[in-house]
Design an enzyme around this catalytic site. Structure first.
Site, PDB file in Angstrom:
ATOM      1  CB  SER A 142      -0.879  -0.020   1.250  1.00  9.72           C
ATOM      2  OG  SER A 142      -1.397   1.261   1.506  1.00  9.72           O
TER       3      SER A 142
ATOM      4  CE1 TYR B 205      -5.967   5.122  -2.170  1.00 11.07           C
ATOM      5  CE2 TYR B 205      -3.821   5.327  -1.116  1.00 11.07           C
ATOM      6  CZ  TYR B 205      -5.096   4.806  -1.137  1.00 11.07           C
ATOM      7  OH  TYR B 205      -5.514   3.970  -0.134  1.00 11.07           O
TER       8      TYR B 205
ATOM      9  CB  THR C 185      -6.870   2.280  -4.353  1.00  6.52           C
ATOM     10  OG1 THR C 185      -6.220   1.032  -4.125  1.00  6.52           O
ATOM     11  CG2 THR C 185      -8.095   2.370  -3.465  1.00  6.52           C
TER      12      THR C 185
ATOM     13  CE  LYS D 230      -7.610  -3.212  -2.952  1.00  7.49           C
ATOM     14  NZ  LYS D 230      -8.221  -2.253  -2.029  1.00  7.49           N
TER      15      LYS D 230
ATOM     16  CG  HIS E  68     -11.104   0.223   0.614  1.00  6.14           C
ATOM     17  ND1 HIS E  68     -10.486   0.981  -0.336  1.00  6.14           N
ATOM     18  CD2 HIS E  68     -10.261   0.230   1.680  1.00  6.14           C
ATOM     19  CE1 HIS E  68      -9.337   1.451   0.136  1.00  6.14           C
ATOM     20  NE2 HIS E  68      -9.168   0.990   1.361  1.00  6.14           N
TER      21      HIS E  68
HETATM   22  C1  FNR Z   1      -7.291  -2.219   3.673  1.00  3.61           C
HETATM   23  N1  FNR Z   1      -7.478  -2.042   2.308  1.00  3.61           N
HETATM   24  C2  FNR Z   1      -6.696  -1.135   1.606  1.00  3.61           C
HETATM   25  N2  FNR Z   1      -6.841  -1.002   0.258  1.00  3.61           N
HETATM   26  C3  FNR Z   1      -6.043  -0.144  -0.441  1.00  3.61           C
HETATM   27  O1  FNR Z   1      -6.201  -0.050  -1.649  1.00  3.61           O
HETATM   28  N3  FNR Z   1      -5.102   0.601   0.216  1.00  3.61           N
HETATM   29  C4  FNR Z   1      -4.897   0.518   1.554  1.00  3.61           C
HETATM   30  O2  FNR Z   1      -4.031   1.183   2.111  1.00  3.61           O
HETATM   31  C5  FNR Z   1      -5.735  -0.362   2.286  1.00  3.61           C
HETATM   32  N4  FNR Z   1      -5.608  -0.467   3.651  1.00  3.61           N
HETATM   33  C6  FNR Z   1      -6.343  -1.404   4.345  1.00  3.61           C
HETATM   34  C7  FNR Z   1      -6.123  -1.566   5.712  1.00  3.61           C
HETATM   35  C8  FNR Z   1      -6.830  -2.540   6.412  1.00  3.61           C
HETATM   36  C9  FNR Z   1      -6.589  -2.700   7.885  1.00  3.61           C
HETATM   37  C10 FNR Z   1      -7.763  -3.374   5.732  1.00  3.61           C
HETATM   38  C11 FNR Z   1      -8.520  -4.450   6.463  1.00  3.61           C
HETATM   39  C12 FNR Z   1      -7.987  -3.204   4.387  1.00  3.61           C
HETATM   40  C13 FNR Z   1      -8.463  -2.881   1.570  1.00  3.61           C
HETATM   41  C14 FNR Z   1      -7.813  -4.180   1.098  1.00  3.61           C
HETATM   42  O3  FNR Z   1      -6.869  -3.947   0.091  1.00  3.61           O
HETATM   43  C15 FNR Z   1      -8.850  -5.152   0.520  1.00  3.61           C
HETATM   44  O4  FNR Z   1      -9.588  -4.492  -0.475  1.00  3.61           O
HETATM   45  C16 FNR Z   1      -9.834  -5.686   1.554  1.00  3.61           C
HETATM   46  O5  FNR Z   1      -9.206  -5.948   2.772  1.00  3.61           O
HETATM   47  C17 FNR Z   1     -10.473  -6.971   1.013  1.00  3.61           C
HETATM   48  O6  FNR Z   1     -11.455  -7.462   1.863  1.00  3.61           O
HETATM   49  P1  FNR Z   1     -11.182  -8.572   2.987  1.00  3.61           P
HETATM   50  O7  FNR Z   1     -10.283  -9.634   2.362  1.00  3.61           O
HETATM   51  O8  FNR Z   1     -10.492  -7.857   4.096  1.00  3.61           O
HETATM   52  O9  FNR Z   1     -12.520  -9.069   3.338  1.00  3.61           O
END
Ligand code: FNR
Length: 386
Positions: free
Chosen positions: A109, A132, A158, A255, A279
């Site tokens: 990320s 981003y 994203t 995404k 997300h």
């Molecule tokens: C995320 N996700 C996320 N997505 C992204 O594009 N950039 C980011 O910095 C983050 N940070 C982030 C932190 C935490 C704690 C979580 C739980 C999630 C979203 C992540 O990439 C993904 O889309 C989801 O977590 C998918 O769903 P599940 O597998 O958690 O159910």
């Protein structure tokens, strides 16, 4: 709860809950508003039944597949998640090493606490950087240049963060910027002294990919987070995606797309793949579950784009269902973060091993020896005729 007693991702979640102070656990575990979407992401898989075929040779199950131009050993990979240092001192490095050991894609990320260069020096397996389109386009361009220099295989944009979702668990625990921990949260830190001491002894929490920008501005960790938050740009449109496409020759993954019409536009502007994602239920509450959208996405883009189901994966059978519906692969967020919190790299590997074993068992019982063998005839939606 020792890792060896964690027999599924739900057990790892409980282990993570015991290890982490409440604000950190709920930051991983929570969703936005009423948490309808986060719940639906997982429960939607229950609306699909798997239809096994029998008397197929399943003596050798091949999980390898190709995603974003790379061969990987599993039909699932690790989605980008920010601020891993809050969950374990080995932070993103633990996750990246686990991904390498399992031969799958690792995604870093923008908000990671490890730099993209350090990840590139640590693992030799495919890696993707999540970017981003920021107000300061020169920072976005800088990321692209650094990814090229470090040999990243794919870039993931994203697009569902025009503003942060309303995460009420974080409001309750005080996990906001700047943090406002109340008595209950402070008590939770006191009752997790290992976590608190570890954080005090290794205070290396920093948003490593943007730190240099803010050092220049002054202001420490909080200044950094403020800076990043101030960079989210609500004016971004598909024209900007086209601009980004022109800067990066490799696979471009979008995404956070939830509408088939947007997937067509993404295709039109030259993106190679979509992560169908809300997300992890952290942004728009009431968005549908990614798995419920795969068929429509496949109908919209045909075979011209790769599709990833991102959200709700907690079992190997979920991965098989997503592929049967038309996905090329799945990605995981919380499933591996629970493992990270529960036991660092070993915990992430435990999560990956559990899911891998479950996918192998599901495919064996389904009569599918390879990922290509999994098809639409293997799945039935409840209430829908075959
Ligand atoms: C995320 N996700 C996320 N997505 C992204 O594009 N950039 C980011 O910095 C983050 N940070 C982030 C932190 C935490 C704690 C979580 C739980 C999630 C979203 C992540 O990439 C993904 O889309 C989801 O977590 C998918 O769903 P599940 O597998 O958690 O159910």
């Amino acid at each position: 709860m020792a890792l060896k007693h964690c027999h599924n991702i739900a057990d790892l979640r409980l282990a993570a809950e015991r290890r982490l102070p409440a604000p950190m656990f709920h930051y991983i575990d929570g969703g936005s508003d009423d948490e309808w979407t986060i719940a639906r992401n997982t429960s939607a898989f229950d609306d699909y039944q798997l239809l096994p075929e029998v008397l197929c040779d399943v003596s050798n199950i091949d999980l390898t597949t190709e995603i974003f131009g790379q061969h990987i050993d599993l039909p699932f990979f690790l989605a980008p998640t920010g601020m891993s240092r809050l969950f374990h001192h080995d932070k993103e490095l633990a996750v990246a090493r686990a991904a390498e050991n399992f031969g799958t894609f690792y995604s870093l990320s923008t908000l990671g606490t490890t730099s993209l260069e350090e990840i590139a020096q640590t693992i030799a397996t495919p890696k993707m950087f999540q970017i981003y389109i920021l107000k300061d386009r020169s920072l976005t361009l800088e990321f692209v240049a650094r990814c090229k220099a470090s040999g990243y295989e794919a870039l993931c944009l994203t697009v569902d963060m025009a503003m942060a979702g309303n995460r009420e668990r974080d409001l309750r625990t005080g996990m906001v910027m700047p943090p406002r921990f109340g008595l209950k949260s402070l008590w939770s830190f006191a009752t997790h002294p290992y976590w608190a001491m570890n954080m005090a002894l290794h205070p290396d929490f920093k948003l490593a990919n943007v730190a240099h920008r803010v050092d220049a501005l002054g202001g420490g960790a909080m200044g950094l987070i403020d800076y990043v938050n101030s960079q989210f740009d609500r004016t971004v449109t598909w024209d900007d995606v086209e601009w980004l496409r022109a800067q990066w020759d490799g696979p471009l993954v979008i995404k956070g797309v939830m509408s088939p019409a947007d997937a067509k536009t993404a295709n039109h502007v030259g993106a190679n793949a979509i992560m169908i994602s809300n997300h992890g239920g952290r942004q728009l509450d009431s968005a549908p579950a990614p798995v419920d959208m795969v068929r429509q996405f496949r109908d919209a883009v045909g075979g011209s784009m790769q599709l990833v189901v991102d959200g709700g994966i907690r079992r190997g059978k979920d991965v098989v269902k997503a592929i049967a519906l038309g996905a090329d692969a799945c990605s995981l967020g919380k499933a591996y973060l629970y493992g990270l919190a529960a036991g660092g790299q070993e915990g992430v590997e435990h999560a990956l091993a559990l899911l891998k074993t479950e996918v192998i068992r599901t495919m064996t019982l389904m009569g599918c020896a390879s990922i290509a063998d999994i098809g639409e005839h293997h799945i039935k939606q409840l209430g829908r005729n075959l």
